[in-house]
Design a protein around this motif. Structure first.
Motif, PDB file in Angstrom:
ATOM      1  N   GLU A 158       9.057  -3.192  -4.368  1.00 27.64           N
ATOM      2  CA  GLU A 158       7.598  -3.149  -4.455  1.00 27.64           C
ATOM      3  C   GLU A 158       7.155  -4.079  -5.567  1.00 27.64           C
ATOM      4  O   GLU A 158       7.660  -4.005  -6.683  1.00 27.64           O
ATOM      5  N   THR A 208       1.849  -5.662   2.918  1.00 26.23           N
ATOM      6  CA  THR A 208       0.752  -5.680   1.967  1.00 26.23           C
ATOM      7  C   THR A 208      -0.562  -5.432   2.680  1.00 26.23           C
ATOM      8  O   THR A 208      -0.614  -5.377   3.902  1.00 26.23           O
ATOM      9  N   ARG A 209      -1.654  -5.331   1.919  1.00 23.56           N
ATOM     10  CA  ARG A 209      -2.987  -5.246   2.501  1.00 23.56           C
ATOM     11  C   ARG A 209      -3.713  -6.549   2.235  1.00 23.56           C
ATOM     12  O   ARG A 209      -3.585  -7.138   1.181  1.00 23.56           O
ATOM     13  N   GLN A 269       5.284  -4.573  -0.417  1.00 23.62           N
ATOM     14  CA  GLN A 269       6.662  -4.089  -0.361  1.00 23.62           C
ATOM     15  C   GLN A 269       7.508  -5.041   0.467  1.00 23.62           C
ATOM     16  O   GLN A 269       7.157  -5.389   1.601  1.00 23.62           O
ATOM     17  N   ASP A 327       3.449  -6.533  -6.801  1.00 20.12           N
ATOM     18  CA  ASP A 327       2.111  -7.097  -6.600  1.00 20.12           C
ATOM     19  C   ASP A 327       1.380  -6.452  -5.432  1.00 20.12           C
ATOM     20  O   ASP A 327       0.730  -7.123  -4.619  1.00 20.12           O
ATOM     21  N   GLY A 328       1.479  -5.144  -5.322  1.00 21.14           N
ATOM     22  CA  GLY A 328       0.769  -4.422  -4.281  1.00 21.14           C
ATOM     23  C   GLY A 328       1.391  -4.489  -2.908  1.00 21.14           C
ATOM     24  O   GLY A 328       0.822  -3.994  -1.934  1.00 21.14           O
TER      25      GLY A 328
END
Length: 303
Positions: free
Chosen positions: A277, A7-8, A282, A279-280
């Protein structure tokens, strides 16, 4: 089994999520930077790693799998060994006495040497395939105590320029017994059918059947206080809703004098890879790499 989450995150991180806080109660951890994948990887009792990306740098918190917890009131040091690596890019793999510990393309990191560690002489075999002719890689073995950080002192190290393969040999004293009680060395009979059974269970998204093939591992995790409800919920969701890849052309290889076997492709891919994938981010879950024969049946035990 291994679970990976990508994620970011914002540039500043003030807290670590509940999953990690629970996991850290039962394991030791180390930190390093990596370059491949915008992921934070958590390795907890047979789950590989979970990783987050912060800008151009990646924070990896590696929580060792199946670590032996120090007995309450015990004195002294239960030895722990790790490999610290740094590369200029390219692919590498690390094996302990023939057992695959890590395979990938990260620029730097730390991995624990657990399954396959022997009392006496041990051999860490490192293979490096540089991304360019000028690429190089450093690998070093450090020792320490379970539950603590490794010593800065290097037991043995090597530097590989371009591509190559080297053995790092060191001695240690350990008090661990066999991987699991009742484990039997075999010639691999019936293993391919067990791998096929795992893949068939994943194909039909049968979480109960998949968990049954991990039973000794899951029992050991529970004994050590792992957050089983959370782990089982993650894996069940992956199996029921994720994108499934079942690899073919697997090679079955004995390790630890036939006490365990590995099932991998020529590029070290496991029999099962599941991605999701959400909630934004993986998630990636893998299984079927390492097997043992206990009580007349094959079971999965992961690094």
């Amino acid at each position: 089994m291994a679970l990976r989450f990508c994620t970011r995150l914002p540039k500043k991180i003030d807290t670590i999520d509940t999953t990690l806080n629970i996991a850290l109660k039962h394991t030791a951890f180390t930190m390093a930077t990596v370059s491949s994948g915008a992921c934070w990887t958590l390795r907890q009792f047979g789950m590989r790693e979970r990783s987050f990306m912060i800008g151009q740098r990646h924070l990896r918190i590696a929580v060792s799998s199946l670590m032996l917890m120090i007995a309450k009131g015990a004195l002294g040091c239960e030895p722990m060994h790790i490999v610290q690596y740094q590369t200029d890019g390219g692919n590498h793999d690390i094996r302990l006495n023939g057992v695959l510990v890590k395979s990938g393309d990260g620029y730097s990191g730390v991995v624990k040497l657990d399954q396959g560690l022997l009392d006496g002489e041990n051999v860490v075999t490192v293979t490096y395939d540089a991304a360019s002719a000028r690429g190089s890689a450093n690998f070093a073995v450090h020792a320490g105590c379970e539950g603590g950080f490794p010593d800065e002192h290097v037991l043995v190290s090597t530097e590989i320029h371009g591509s190559g393969k080297q053995d790092l040999i060191f001695d240690t004293e350990i008090h661990a017994g066999v991987l699991f009680p009742g484990i039997i060395a075999t010639n691999g009979d019936g293993l391919i059918e067990a791998v096929q059974e795992l893949q068939a269970a994943v194909r039909r998204r049968d979480a109960e059947a998949v968990f049954a093939l991990h039973e000794p591992l899951l029992s050991k995790m529970a004994e050590r206080g792992a957050p089983m409800d959370r782990i089982n919920a993650h894996v069940t969701k992956m199996l029921t809703t994720g994108e499934i890849t079942l690899t073919q052309n697997l090679f079955l290889t004995p390790v630890l004098d036939g006490m365990a076997w590995e099932a991998l492709t020529s590029s070290n891919q496991p029999p099962v890879i599941v991605r999701l994938e959400e909630d934004g981010g993986q998630y990636e879950w893998t299984s079927g790499t390492r097997w043992i024969f206990v009580e007349e049946s094959w079971y999965i035990i992961e690094p």
